[in-house]
Design a protein around this motif. Sequence first.
Motif, PDB file in Angstrom:
ATOM      1  N   SER A 246       6.371  -4.243  -2.664  1.00 34.38           N
ATOM      2  CA  SER A 246       6.926  -3.041  -2.059  1.00 34.38           C
ATOM      3  C   SER A 246       6.219  -2.689  -0.761  1.00 34.38           C
ATOM      4  CB  SER A 246       6.823  -1.863  -3.041  1.00 34.38           C
ATOM      5  OG  SER A 246       7.576  -2.116  -4.206  1.00 34.38           O
ATOM      6  N   PHE A 247       4.897  -2.870  -0.743  1.00 34.53           N
ATOM      7  CA  PHE A 247       4.105  -2.509   0.427  1.00 34.53           C
ATOM      8  C   PHE A 247       3.282  -3.709   0.876  1.00 34.53           C
ATOM      9  CE2 PHE A 247       4.635   1.393  -2.079  1.00 34.53           C
ATOM     10  CZ  PHE A 247       5.289   2.183  -1.151  1.00 34.53           C
ATOM     11  N   VAL A 248       2.861  -3.658   2.132  1.00 35.59           N
ATOM     12  CA  VAL A 248       2.040  -4.734   2.682  1.00 35.59           C
ATOM     13  C   VAL A 248       0.726  -4.148   3.180  1.00 35.59           C
ATOM     14  CG1 VAL A 248       4.030  -6.098   3.379  1.00 35.59           C
ATOM     15  CG2 VAL A 248       3.021  -4.526   5.008  1.00 35.59           C
ATOM     16  N   SER A 249      -0.334  -4.947   3.079  1.00 30.82           N
ATOM     17  CA  SER A 249      -1.619  -4.546   3.640  1.00 30.82           C
ATOM     18  C   SER A 249      -1.671  -5.032   5.075  1.00 30.82           C
ATOM     19  CB  SER A 249      -2.769  -5.160   2.833  1.00 30.82           C
ATOM     20  OG  SER A 249      -2.715  -6.571   2.892  1.00 30.82           O
ATOM     21  N   MET A 250      -2.279  -4.249   5.946  1.00 28.92           N
ATOM     22  CA  MET A 250      -2.285  -4.595   7.355  1.00 28.92           C
ATOM     23  C   MET A 250      -3.519  -4.012   8.016  1.00 28.92           C
ATOM     24  SD  MET A 250       0.951  -4.344   9.893  1.00 28.92           S
ATOM     25  CE  MET A 250       1.047  -2.570   9.860  1.00 28.92           C
ATOM     26  N   LEU A 251      -4.236  -4.849   8.749  1.00 27.08           N
ATOM     27  CA  LEU A 251      -5.412  -4.401   9.477  1.00 27.08           C
ATOM     28  C   LEU A 251      -4.986  -3.898  10.839  1.00 27.08           C
ATOM     29  CD1 LEU A 251      -7.798  -7.381   8.640  1.00 27.08           C
ATOM     30  CD2 LEU A 251      -7.655  -5.157   7.491  1.00 27.08           C
ATOM     31  N   GLY A 252      -5.297  -2.631  11.130  1.00 21.45           N
ATOM     32  CA  GLY A 252      -4.958  -2.082  12.426  1.00 21.45           C
ATOM     33  C   GLY A 252      -3.490  -1.759  12.568  1.00 21.45           C
ATOM     34  N   MET A 253      -3.064  -1.581  13.803  1.00 16.24           N
ATOM     35  CA  MET A 253      -1.696  -1.180  14.100  1.00 16.24           C
ATOM     36  C   MET A 253      -1.021  -2.278  14.911  1.00 16.24           C
ATOM     37  SD  MET A 253      -0.420   2.315  15.966  1.00 16.24           S
ATOM     38  CE  MET A 253      -1.179   1.926  17.526  1.00 16.24           C
ATOM     39  N   VAL A 272       2.891   0.871   4.294  1.00 13.42           N
ATOM     40  CA  VAL A 272       3.669   0.093   5.259  1.00 13.42           C
ATOM     41  C   VAL A 272       4.586  -0.857   4.502  1.00 13.42           C
ATOM     42  CG1 VAL A 272       3.532  -1.549   7.168  1.00 13.42           C
ATOM     43  CG2 VAL A 272       1.802   0.256   6.942  1.00 13.42           C
ATOM     44  N   SER A 273       5.863  -0.869   4.867  1.00 17.10           N
ATOM     45  CA  SER A 273       6.845  -1.706   4.168  1.00 17.10           C
ATOM     46  C   SER A 273       7.988  -2.043   5.112  1.00 17.10           C
ATOM     47  CB  SER A 273       7.387  -0.970   2.933  1.00 17.10           C
ATOM     48  OG  SER A 273       8.188   0.143   3.346  1.00 17.10           O
ATOM     49  N   SER A 400      -4.511 -11.902  11.391  1.00 19.87           N
ATOM     50  CA  SER A 400      -3.793 -12.746  10.433  1.00 19.87           C
ATOM     51  C   SER A 400      -3.949 -12.209   9.018  1.00 19.87           C
ATOM     52  CB  SER A 400      -4.328 -14.189  10.514  1.00 19.87           C
ATOM     53  OG  SER A 400      -5.711 -14.190  10.282  1.00 19.87           O
ATOM     54  N   ASP A 401      -3.690 -10.881   8.878  1.00 20.28           N
ATOM     55  CA  ASP A 401      -3.795 -10.279   7.556  1.00 20.28           C
ATOM     56  C   ASP A 401      -2.640 -10.724   6.680  1.00 20.28           C
ATOM     57  OD1 ASP A 401      -3.139  -7.153   9.232  1.00 20.28           O
ATOM     58  OD2 ASP A 401      -1.900  -8.910   8.972  1.00 20.28           O
ATOM     59  N   SER A 402      -2.777 -10.511   5.396  1.00 16.94           N
ATOM     60  CA  SER A 402      -1.776 -11.005   4.451  1.00 16.94           C
ATOM     61  C   SER A 402      -1.089  -9.859   3.746  1.00 16.94           C
ATOM     62  CB  SER A 402      -2.468 -11.901   3.406  1.00 16.94           C
ATOM     63  OG  SER A 402      -3.451 -11.157   2.724  1.00 16.94           O
ATOM     64  N   CYS A 403      -0.004 -10.216   3.056  1.00 18.51           N
ATOM     65  CA  CYS A 403       0.726  -9.193   2.307  1.00 18.51           C
ATOM     66  C   CYS A 403      -0.074  -8.736   1.111  1.00 18.51           C
ATOM     67  CB  CYS A 403       2.054  -9.769   1.826  1.00 18.51           C
ATOM     68  SG  CYS A 403       3.140 -10.217   3.183  1.00 18.51           S
TER      69      CYS A 403
END
Length: 403
Positions: A246-253, A272-273, A400-403
Amino acid sequence: MKLELKLGLMTLWGKWNLKAKVATGASAAGALMGLMLLILWYRRRTSGKSMIFWKKGSDINQKIEAILKNCGPLAPKRYSYSDVKKMTNSFKEKLGRGGYGEVYKGKLQNGEPIAVKVLNESKGDGAEFINEVTSISRTSHVNVVTLLGFCFEGHKRALIYEFMPNGSLDKFISNDNSSTEERQLGWETLYQIAIGIARGLEYLHRGCNTRILHFDIKPHNILLDEDFCPKISDFGLAKLCPKKESFVSMLGMRGTIGYIAPEVFSRNFGGVSHKSDVYSYGMMILDMVGGKNNVDVGVDDTSELYFVDWIYRRLETDKKIGQCNVMTEEQNERARKMMIVGLWCIQTDPSSRPSMSRVVGMLEGSLETLQIPTRPALSSPPRTLAADSSATDNLVSRSSDSC
């Protein structure tokens, strides 16, 4: 006596000369030893860097080979850098410039026109390049641009796309061009473009085996073919995610100011999705309406709120959307649908935004079934920060962060 003195002086001179020679030899040997150590240290250091560079290049090559294998017969073709130079006639005709490189017009051996995006050599270790190849190689849709091939040769990297003769959407909705007759698009064309982009995003979110989140939907990244059919392009910031997530992890904007969803800008607004793409889409189709009416949304830090207020006033007073009221009833109805759908898409709470499937249904359905949503409390960065490309580039995350 004189002879003895002369012999003594000669003896002393000989001893001093011998010591001088020994000292000079020792100094020379020491200098030579130091030079040899310096050379060994430099070779070891450069060799280590070369090994790291070779390893990175090898890793990227392995990823590329894996991509091509997974694509099977639909895999994009790999070209050499000399091929790219031939295709573009040594990069003679520039079509535009993006955050990661320049785009040139070219043609294949069979004469088919192409657009070649040459990535900047200084941009990282190739993660953005791999991200774009990986993402777009998984797609096949009329509203997503087609990747025909690529070049990866050391630091030289290029992406080869189908050529879009009408360029990008921003040229047709920019306030600077709104008074130019040849830059005007009719309301029917704008409406069909809005539906086409929505279908393309619906495909990325639901139609692929792996969900693709674009994270940079904006007019500049929507290309138009000879019939003004829109195609989503530039997947450098995209993320691949399992559909069950449902959501993704993300470093920064990541993204472009003015189109970034509040939750991407600040996690206080939610996770974030795929709904973050919905927000960007909403701001874009409102821009399409505003650009058609020459609405200035770049005056000050409150311009985005002003822009949304302008949309609400038009809807609530039931005024015709077009300038001088030069619109048919059908055109006015479609413009109002675009405005209402855009307002639903930019709701501050991601859960209040419709899915792209729902957006397509709303645009194609009846205006009477659409309710005007509440005014969103906009909390994205002010648009004035995006006055130049450097401000935008500084707010683009390429991690290159991951879901």
